[in-house]
Design an enzyme around this catalytic site. Structure first.
Site, short mmCIF file in Angstrom:
data_model
loop_
_atom_site.label_atom_id
_atom_site.label_comp_id
_atom_site.label_asym_id
_atom_site.label_seq_id
_atom_site.Cartn_x
_atom_site.Cartn_y
_atom_site.Cartn_z
N CYS A 131 3.58 33.38 5.49
CA CYS A 131 3.72 32.47 6.49
C CYS A 131 3.33 30.78 5.93
O CYS A 131 4.36 29.60 6.48
CB CYS A 131 3.12 32.59 8.34
SG CYS A 131 1.39 33.49 8.38
N HIS A 251 1.78 27.59 12.92
CA HIS A 251 0.82 26.97 12.26
C HIS A 251 1.00 25.47 11.77
O HIS A 251 2.07 25.17 12.08
CB HIS A 251 0.88 27.50 10.90
CG HIS A 251 0.62 29.01 10.41
ND1 HIS A 251 0.21 29.21 12.06
CD2 HIS A 251 1.34 30.55 9.96
CE1 HIS A 251 -0.11 30.95 11.22
NE2 HIS A 251 0.24 31.36 10.62
#
Lengths: 347, 347
Positions: A131, A251
């Site tokens: 990710c 994130h």
């Protein structure tokens, strides 16, 4: 293309990423003729909804993949190691969201905006990057293409949903406990299978995944090695520090780069990113416009802002990069790989 | 030294840092003969306790400083600009925790472990550096002294208490609201006097203090300029990205440095930091030992861990630095400056 679409399987259908995969297939109207949902025996029997239809989740076995054309795996590395080749043997193309095959030389590691062409040499398995890697390369590849790229130093600000549904629950429960002045309990983070667990609520944990011999964590080494592989640039200098935060989804990354040219302005970089696929530029300090995780949830793009020139190095720049780690960081990128396979007549 | 100690004033006594100043004076048994607590007219009348005695907070005016020997200011830059010189005029030495005088050429900017000697040329006002600067220089000065230091790139993970009591309340209220699925309200962060306010609960905000012309925030420029001044090294390359997190107290920093020598090992750096004043080394990846903000609250030291050599540059190192931003980052450092003044016979 099959007349009615493809027989797709989702392995790890009951997890945080699995849920997003099913939703993304539906939201993007991916051509699905049949959807097979698979999981461990523990979660088998769960019923999930796809396009208004209930589908019962089945236990994943080698035989589950009979007739499957595209299998999206996101059930942990050991499940992928055990079943991905079984799926390929039965004719499926596997798009694997774990780290099991990412660095294998005969497995393409693909972010469609960056290296879609690598799909052409696949041998049945295609790896979806980590990710934190994906959103960084989406933001940096347009810069590399235009101005060259020598060096990356990244510090991450990562959400707990990357560690699964139980980590989200742990963050929420610990937060409630602390607000009620109770002692918080830690059982999952930073790494469930590691020995020690620490409070994540109102804290920052500088460990994601296990430590390696060199003092870097596996998550940090993933960012370093995967970035070089995706960009086809072994001499790229990359360093990473990965930190888990009390954020549910989204994130963020504080990224320092050195490009090849030293005559490039912030406006030049902004212009390139404005036109880049999968990127939304959110960069207007005067109006306090910059990306933030709480405002990226559910969105497909990678958001870039706070672009500024280093005060010492003419070829140095700083950026702030944010994306939904369950979407572009996982489920969306996997579905985009499947879409690219169709577009390139590879399935 | 006065026989019974010194007449000390705390300006901004009712704030988050003011509270810690009073507590630190008591905990460290600082020689106080009289304690005068000052605030804005709004908070005047509040009663606070010092060594078991109740003291009523008074409105700060120029006359409040008659007889005061040491005045600890932490009530915002405008109050310092208005009253610090009035205090000096009346014979007090001012230790100022705001950014009002930090970069003035005739004002020493002091972290006692780093540049205590600079106290000798003070002209009545001594500046206490920014919280995020202090913990970084405490960790890096021993490295600079032994191995030289050329470059710093830092990304911060900063707690809301740096923005005061109202920011702590905002984080807690937003957190409760989100857990109860209510819409969170933002009125304080990132910068109270700025136009836009964003949710901090379960989020990360890449803005601390206002934006400058060059795209860096004032907080980032403080770290850059103050570090050079404290280390007496104008040619030091420093870059900073400052980010606010849903952490109540405890700032963390991901720091990349380049030293002068390229024959230094992680063990060499660890050895130097083990013996360094004000530093606790917490660096054992095999045992998952590293610093974290939730575990540094109430402690005096700066905690350093995750020290590792850069994989590309022989003179490059990465560190993770954590400290209590209200203590070493503010109140403790101010009281330590006062202690150093006594030790050096400067008061």
């Amino acid at each position: 293309m099959s007349v009615n679409g493809y027989h797709v399987a989702v392995v790890g259908a009951t997890g945080a990423v699995g849920h997003q995969m099913i939703k993304t297939l539906e939201d993007r109207n991916f051509p699905v003729s049949k959807l097979t949902l698979l999981s461990s025996s523990r979660s088998a029997g769960t019923k999930l909804t796809f396009k208004g239809q209930e589908i019962e989740v089945q236990e994943a076995t080698p035989e589950s993949f009979e007739g499957v054309q595209i299998a999206l795996f996101s059930a942990g590395g050991s499940v992928s190691k055990q079943l991905a080749k079984e799926a390929v043997k039965r004719g499926a193309i596997v798009i694997d969201n774990t780290s099991a095959f990412r660095m294998d030389e005969d497995v393409p590691l693909v972010v469609p905006e960056v290296n879609e062409e690598d799909l052409k040499w696949h041998n049945g398995i295609i790896a979806n990057p980590n990710c934190s890697t994906i959103q960084m390369v989406v933001a940096l590849e347009p810069i590399r293409k235009h101005f060259g790229l020598n060096k990356i130093i990244v510090s991450t600000y990562q959400a707990v949903s990357g560690a699964g549904v139980s980590a989200i629950e742990e963050l929420k429960q610990q937060t409630r406990d602390i607000l009620e002045e109770k002692e918080p309990k830690a059982n999952i983070l930073p790494v469930k299978s590691d020995e020690k667990h620490y409070q994540i609520a109102f804290n920052a944990i500088p460990q994601i995944d296990k430590f390696q011999e060199n003092g870097f964590t596996f998550e940090e080494m993933k960012m370093i090695n995967e970035t070089k592989k995706i960009m086809h640039k072994n001499d790229l200098e990359v360093a990473a520090t990965c930190v888990r935060l009390p954020v549910i989804t989204g994130h963020s990354e504080s990224v320092y780069i050195e490009i090849e040219r030293d005559d490039v302005s912030v406006e030049d970089i902004q212009k390139v990113l404005k036109d880049a696929p999968g990127v939304t530029l959110q960069d207007d300090p005067a109006e306090q416009v910059y990306p933030m995780p709480a405002y990226c949830v559910g969105k497909y793009d990678t958001f870039v802002g706070r672009i500024r020139k280093d005060l010492d190095k003419a070829n140095g720049f700083h950026l702030w990069v944010v994306s939904d780690n369950l979407l572009k960081g996982a489920a969306l990128n996997s579905v985009q790989i499947a879409e690219s396979l169709i577009k390139l007549n590879l399935v």
